[in-house]
Motif scaffolding. Structure first.
Motif, short mmCIF file in Angstrom:
data_model
loop_
_atom_site.label_atom_id
_atom_site.label_comp_id
_atom_site.label_asym_id
_atom_site.label_seq_id
_atom_site.Cartn_x
_atom_site.Cartn_y
_atom_site.Cartn_z
N HIS A 181 -6.50 5.81 -1.12
CA HIS A 181 -5.17 6.06 -0.59
C HIS A 181 -4.64 4.88 0.21
O HIS A 181 -3.45 4.80 0.47
CB HIS A 181 -5.18 7.33 0.27
N HIS B 245 -2.18 0.37 -2.69
CA HIS B 245 -0.96 0.80 -3.35
C HIS B 245 -0.76 0.02 -4.66
O HIS B 245 -1.35 -1.03 -4.87
CB HIS B 245 0.26 0.65 -2.43
N LEU C 285 -3.77 -2.12 -8.53
CA LEU C 285 -3.64 -1.85 -7.10
C LEU C 285 -3.69 -3.14 -6.31
O LEU C 285 -4.16 -4.18 -6.80
CB LEU C 285 -4.77 -0.91 -6.64
N CYS C 286 -3.22 -3.08 -5.07
CA CYS C 286 -3.13 -4.27 -4.24
C CYS C 286 -4.49 -4.89 -3.91
O CYS C 286 -4.57 -6.06 -3.58
CB CYS C 286 -2.38 -3.97 -2.95
#
Length: 67
Positions: free
Chosen positions: A17, A20, A33-34
């Motif tokens: 979570h 991002h 994702l980052c």
């Protein structure tokens, strides 16, 4: 890539979570994702260090049945 790092070496313990999406490719079935992880639509992952996390399959008995 993001500057945050996840201290755990276990792929299951990573706090997804916190990462991002930085590049979405739904037509191809994956997102970047980052933190450098590639997440596939079947719930499998390719981690930045090259490790593979297999899809998280749900058994047919665990699926809810609509009445």
């Amino acid at each position: 890539m993001c500057s945050h790092q996840f201290p755990s070496t276990s792929a299951d313990a990573r706090p997804l979570h916190l990462a991002h999406i930085v590049a979405a490719h739904p037509e191809q079935g994956w997102n970047l994702l980052c933190d450098g992880t590639i997440v596939f639509d079947d719930s499998g992952e390719l981690l930045p260090d090259g490790r593979v996390v297999g899809p998280h399959r749900v058994t047919a008995g665990a699926l809810a049945v609509a009445a």
